[in-house]
Enzyme design. Structure first.
Site, PDB file in Angstrom:
ATOM      1  N   LYS A 185      69.713  70.831  47.414  1.00  0.00           N
ATOM      2  CA  LYS A 185      71.078  70.425  46.133  1.00  0.00           C
ATOM      3  C   LYS A 185      70.823  69.234  45.342  1.00  0.00           C
ATOM      4  O   LYS A 185      69.683  68.509  45.994  1.00  0.00           O
ATOM      5  CB  LYS A 185      72.551  70.050  47.027  1.00  0.00           C
ATOM      6  CG  LYS A 185      72.974  70.612  48.956  1.00  0.00           C
ATOM      7  CD  LYS A 185      72.960  72.511  47.957  1.00  0.00           C
ATOM      8  CE  LYS A 185      73.947  73.351  48.580  1.00  0.00           C
ATOM      9  NZ  LYS A 185      73.146  74.076  49.387  1.00  0.00           N
TER      10      LYS A 185
HETATM   11  C1  LIG Z   1      74.215  74.498  50.942  1.00  0.00           C
HETATM   12  C2  LIG Z   1      75.374  75.229  50.663  1.00  0.00           C
HETATM   13  C3  LIG Z   1      76.104  75.513  52.299  1.00  0.00           C
HETATM   14  C4  LIG Z   1      76.593  74.273  52.894  1.00  0.00           C
HETATM   15  O1  LIG Z   1      76.046  72.925  53.502  1.00  0.00           O
HETATM   16  P1  LIG Z   1      74.935  72.205  53.605  1.00  0.00           P
HETATM   17  O2  LIG Z   1      75.564  70.974  53.323  1.00  0.00           O
HETATM   18  O3  LIG Z   1      73.193  73.294  54.173  1.00  0.00           O
HETATM   19  O4  LIG Z   1      75.244  72.950  55.572  1.00  0.00           O
HETATM   20  C5  LIG Z   1      77.713  75.533  51.449  1.00  0.00           C
HETATM   21  N1  LIG Z   1      78.320  76.757  50.850  1.00  0.00           N
HETATM   22  C6  LIG Z   1      77.431  76.678  50.248  1.00  0.00           C
HETATM   23  C7  LIG Z   1      77.598  77.275  48.450  1.00  0.00           C
HETATM   24  C8  LIG Z   1      75.541  76.003  50.843  1.00  0.00           C
HETATM   25  O5  LIG Z   1      74.977  76.352  48.598  1.00  0.00           O
END
Ligand SMILES: *Cc1c(COP(=O)(O)O)cnc(C)c1O
Length: 396
Positions: A185
């Site tokens: 992210k």
């Molecule tokens: C990455 C992501 C998640 C989940 O996040 P994690 O930290 O990997 O559990 C949820 N929604 C979206 C749109 C994402 O891109």
């Protein structure tokens, strides 16, 4: 997008603070510790998101589950979500016993407000827009629908930290906003997530629930009361420490993304057949991806393959993607689970094989998204933009 590209001394210093104190847990051990990294990151995040409360959890997926539970959403409640998102959205909804109601997207690549209006029933409790690839759905009309039908607006802003709508940070617009700090992210903790809200009740619910229901009153964990049953979605101090360093780099990450995005956008604008994802009026994306449309499905497939062959990495054709688009979610549509879910889910889940998502398919089949990387040089971005233009023109 990924914060891991800029990882260095600052992160190391914060992590070493935790290692030196030896207290890896965010709660308790007050006498032994010199740092409260989770608290520090929560304070920084609340400031940045212009909200009263931020609470860290172990992942973005945990944040979504905790947000739903904090808002009182559970068995048999319907939650409206888009056909284009990461699987975590329906996983979180199912995890609380609620029913994911898939709804078409529009050219914002987010929920189509007209389709949402049609999908609202007596059982609907929340609308969960997902700000995919750094930009938002049309939040104004979605907010109006929530007000009219007394629904909660829970934003999945996991991919859009730093974007805004009408000068308010994405994540701060609904009743609760959710962020992910996983490794890929915009900013990362390694693993981690957060909820943000201005509602003190939702905050307290989230804070207690994600630590087994501990009320965190006083300094003796063993003497804490448990007003309701919780779960463990805690973040560790080591992960929070990484985030403390990363959040201070967010503004510079966003500026770099915007600069590189604009170079590529200007190059692609010279091709009349290329159009861009719609940004709702008053919206500013976080520029972590550039998403564009080509005239039809076959051209888009050809261009996507040719971009790969030409060495343009990190370009995505979501229409065929296993994880981010409804077409490949057969495990969800047919409830392939390890154990028996609650009856409400079996009784109420729509028969998705019979539901027409051609409005979404018409858009997604013409969409390509390219990740904007922080580690490129400006020269590399310019070359990349030229190459993309050449590849697209050859395949039109
Ligand atoms: C990455 C992501 C998640 C989940 O996040 P994690 O930290 O990997 O559990 C949820 N929604 C979206 C749109 C994402 O891109």
């Amino acid at each position: 997008m990924p914060g891991f590209e800029f990882f260095g001394e600052e992160e190391r210093k914060e992590v070493n603070d935790v290692l030196n104190s030896g207290v890896l847990m965010r709660y308790g051990f007050d006498n032994a510790r010199s740092d409260w990294k989770a608290l520090e990151l929560e304070k920084l995040l609340a400031q940045k998101m212009e909200v009263k409360h931020a609470h860290l959890v172990s992942s973005g997926t945990a944040a979504l589950s905790v947000a739903l539970i904090a808002a009182g959403i559970g068995s048999g409640d319907e939650v409206i979500m888009p056909t284009f998102t990461f699987v975590a959205t329906f996983e979180a909804i199912l995890s609380v016993g609620a029913i994911p109601i898939l709804v078409n997207i529009d050219e914002t690549l987010g929920l189509d407000p007209d389709a949402v209006a049609e999908a609202i029933t007596k059982k609907t409790k929340a609308i969960m827009p997902v700000h995919m690839c750094g930009s938002m759905s049309n939040l104004g009309p979605l907010k109006k629908l929530c007000k009219k039908h007394k629904l909660k607006l829970i934003e999945d802003a996991c991919q859009a930290i730093g974007g805004s709508y009408k000068n308010k940070p994405l994540g701060s617009i609904g009743d609760i906003g959710c962020f992910s700090f996983d490794y890929v992210k915009t900013i990362t903790c390694g693993e981690g997530g957060a909820i943000v809200t201005n509602n003190p009740k939702y905050y307290t619910n989230a804070e207690y629930f994600s630590d087994h229901g501990h009320d965190h009153i006083g300094k003796d964990r063993g003497a804490d009361k448990h007003p309701f049953i919780g779960y463990n979605f805690r973040i560790s101090e080591l992960h929070a420490a990484v985030g403390v360093a990363q959040i201070q780099k967010l503004d510079s990450f966003l500026a770099t993304q915007k600069k590189y995005f604009t170079i590529i956008e200007n190059a692609l604008k010279t091709i009349p057949q290329v159009t861009f994802r719609e940004i709702p009026k008053g919206g500013e994306q976080n520029y972590s991806f550039i998403s564009f449309f080509l005239p039809n499905k076959s051209v888009t497939k050809k261009v996507h393959a040719a971009l790969g062959t030409a060495g343009i990495d990190a370009s995505f054709y979501w229409f065929d993607n296993n994880w981010h688009y409804h077409r490949k979610w057969r495990h969800f549509k047919h409830l392939k689970t390890l154990s028996y879910y609650s009856n409400a889910i079996y009784n109420q889940l729509p028969n998705y094989d019979k539901i027409d998502f051609s409005d979404s398919d018409k858009i997604m089949s013409r969409t390509i998204s390219c990740l904007i990387k922080l580690s490129w040089t400006e020269e590399e971005v310019k070359l990349r933009a030229e190459k993309m233009v050449a590849v697209i023109k050859e395949n039109l």
